[in-house]
Design a protein around this motif. Structure first.
Motif, PDB file in Angstrom:
ATOM      1  N   ARG A  81       0.777  -1.160  -0.084  1.00 40.88           N
ATOM      2  CA  ARG A  81      -0.027  -0.021   0.000  1.00 40.88           C
ATOM      3  C   ARG A  81       1.000   1.127  -0.036  1.00 40.88           C
ATOM      4  O   ARG A  81       0.861   2.009   1.053  1.00 40.88           O
ATOM      5  N   PRO A  82       1.690   1.533  -1.102  1.00 39.17           N
ATOM      6  CA  PRO A  82       2.571   2.684  -1.079  1.00 39.17           C
ATOM      7  C   PRO A  82       1.572   3.908  -1.048  1.00 39.17           C
ATOM      8  O   PRO A  82       0.599   3.593  -1.901  1.00 39.17           O
TER       9      PRO A  82
ATOM     10  N   ALA B 159       5.815   3.137  -4.850  1.00 39.68           N
ATOM     11  CA  ALA B 159       5.380   2.034  -5.477  1.00 39.68           C
ATOM     12  C   ALA B 159       6.355   1.653  -6.583  1.00 39.68           C
ATOM     13  O   ALA B 159       6.712   0.080  -6.628  1.00 39.68           O
ATOM     14  N   GLU B 160       6.852   2.331  -7.474  1.00 39.79           N
ATOM     15  CA  GLU B 160       7.903   1.948  -8.251  1.00 39.79           C
ATOM     16  C   GLU B 160       9.341   1.727  -7.893  1.00 39.79           C
ATOM     17  O   GLU B 160      10.057   0.839  -8.203  1.00 39.79           O
ATOM     18  N   PHE B 161       9.616   2.322  -6.802  1.00 40.24           N
ATOM     19  CA  PHE B 161      10.887   2.114  -6.098  1.00 40.24           C
ATOM     20  C   PHE B 161      11.206   0.654  -5.559  1.00 40.24           C
ATOM     21  O   PHE B 161      12.231   0.172  -5.313  1.00 40.24           O
TER      22      PHE B 161
ATOM     23  N   VAL C  93      -0.879  -2.871  -9.617  1.00 42.20           N
ATOM     24  CA  VAL C  93      -0.798  -4.328  -8.991  1.00 42.20           C
ATOM     25  C   VAL C  93       0.647  -4.749  -9.338  1.00 42.20           C
ATOM     26  O   VAL C  93       1.140  -4.619 -10.348  1.00 42.20           O
ATOM     27  N   ARG C  94       1.164  -5.354  -8.215  1.00 38.03           N
ATOM     28  CA  ARG C  94       2.548  -6.028  -8.333  1.00 38.03           C
ATOM     29  C   ARG C  94       2.479  -7.378  -9.407  1.00 38.03           C
ATOM     30  O   ARG C  94       1.242  -7.927  -9.284  1.00 38.03           O
ATOM     31  N   PRO C  95       3.466  -7.599 -10.049  1.00 42.75           N
ATOM     32  CA  PRO C  95       3.166  -8.587 -11.007  1.00 42.75           C
ATOM     33  C   PRO C  95       2.900 -10.077 -10.315  1.00 42.75           C
ATOM     34  O   PRO C  95       2.342 -10.919 -10.961  1.00 42.75           O
TER      35      PRO C  95
END
Length: 355
Positions: free
Chosen positions: A230-231, A237-239, A280-282
């Motif tokens: 939950r960034p 989120a991208e880091f 959404v994470r891969p």
């Protein structure tokens, strides 16, 4: 974990640091709990090491206030703070043995000789250096030298341990071993640890909380699972690893979720009002040969497959030429899947979030 009776709480209020006309830190405020393991994470130049140097007393803040258990320490010099410090380069005395290196700060603090002998023996056993007491640093491996540095910093039972990227010079396997060692030492000593790294996986594995810095600003501070799943913003989120970002239109409230459209599909996710990007994470995405009846799903075309052993990374192209990444268990890949295959990428609504 048993909290060390000497472990301290650090309060930081509106701390900033300027170097000439350059602002390295922008008014940071946070509390580091007693016995906590806080990791400062961020790319090079983000301000995390500058913040650590302010905590240590090696740099003076340009503004703001710092307290140690409620007592002002903003301008207290490093030598009077009594913190343990572990540097990237170990900083061991080459002419001293392991015992002598560990005993040195205790002699400076004028501990009694019998107490020094007892404490050095205790800490050598704790860090797994028994049998190496009479060796000098050049006779030790990199991991053993790192253990000496940790032992020396912990010997005086400091209220706070500061660690500045201590594993950066170690190879991958040894780095993993030392991460386990530091986690164990934190658990056994109960001391407040503040750890600097640019390695995302290291931060997630070690910390009770992670503070993420970028361009001198604190972007988010939260437990590892929260910053990963939950960034608070796109940078965080991208880091913190690979992530798929889908631009939504017409976002509206739908019960406890938010709903928006992408690629002609209605997609739902958790998040705050005003969010326009679904993330959404891969690892939460799955392949489907046809559109699922429940959850979120979008059509996509396979661009490439990369074998990674137990898992295969699948690069996809979604609607509006949006790039997507999906991780799939290798031995469960659909038969015949290859670049050019048309499939569906699906994921549970609860695993996506709006930025």
């Amino acid at each position: 974990m048993t909290i060390n009776s000497r472990a301290a709480e650090i309060g930081v209020k509106d701390i900033g640091k300027d170097f000439g006309g350059f602002t390295a830190l922008h008014d940071i405020s946070l509390t580091i709990g007693r016995g906590e393991f806080l990791t400062l994470l961020g790319p090079s130049g983000s301000g995390k090491t500058t913040f650590l140097m302010l905590l240590a007393g090696f740099e003076d803040p340009s503004r703001g206030r710092m307290t140690l258990d409620g007592t002002d320490m903003t301008h207290v010099p490093a030598e009077r703070r009594g913190f343990g410090m572990v540097f990237q380069g170990y900083a061991l005395f080459p002419h001293m043995t392991v015992e002598q290196n560990i005993a040195f700060p205790l002699k400076v603090q004028k501990w009694a000789a019998s107490r020094i002998r007892s404490r050095v023996a205790e800490i050598i056993e704790m860090v797994g250096l028994a049998g190496h007491e009479r060796k000098r640093p050049d006779a030790l491996s990199g991991g053993q030298q790192q253990r000496v540095a940790l032992a020396r910093a912990l010997a005086s039972e400091p209220p706070v341990m500061l660690l500045d990227e201590p594993f950066s010079a170690l190879d991958k396997n040894l780095r993993g071993q030392m991460q386990d060692e530091v986690r164990r030492l934190h658990r056994e000593t109960g001391t407040t640890f503040v750890f600097v790294t640019h390695d995302q996986s290291e931060a997630l594995a070690l910390s009770s909380r992670v503070a993420i810095f970028e361009r001198g600003r604190l972007q988010q501070i939260a437990p590892p699972r929260d910053v990963y799943e939950r960034p608070q913003n796109r940078f965080v989120a991208e880091f913190l690893g690979d992530i798929n970002l889908l631009p939504l239109s017409g976002t509206t409230r739908d019960g406890t979720m938010l709903r928006g459209r992408f690629g002609g599909r209605d997609l739902r996710a958790e998040g705050r009002e005003g969010g326009q990007t679904l993330a959404v994470r891969p690892e939460y995405m799955e392949l489907a040969l046809s559109a699922p009846q429940t959850g979120n799903a979008i059509p996509a075309t396979v661009i490439d497959l990369t074998y990674l052993g137990a898992q295969t990374r699948i690069d996809l192209r979604g609607p509006e030429d949006t790039p997507l990444t999906l991780n799939h268990i290798t031995d469960r890949l659909p038969a015949g899947l290859a670049p050019g295959s048309d499939i569906w990428a699906a994921w549970p609504e609860q695993k996506g979030f709006l930025l």
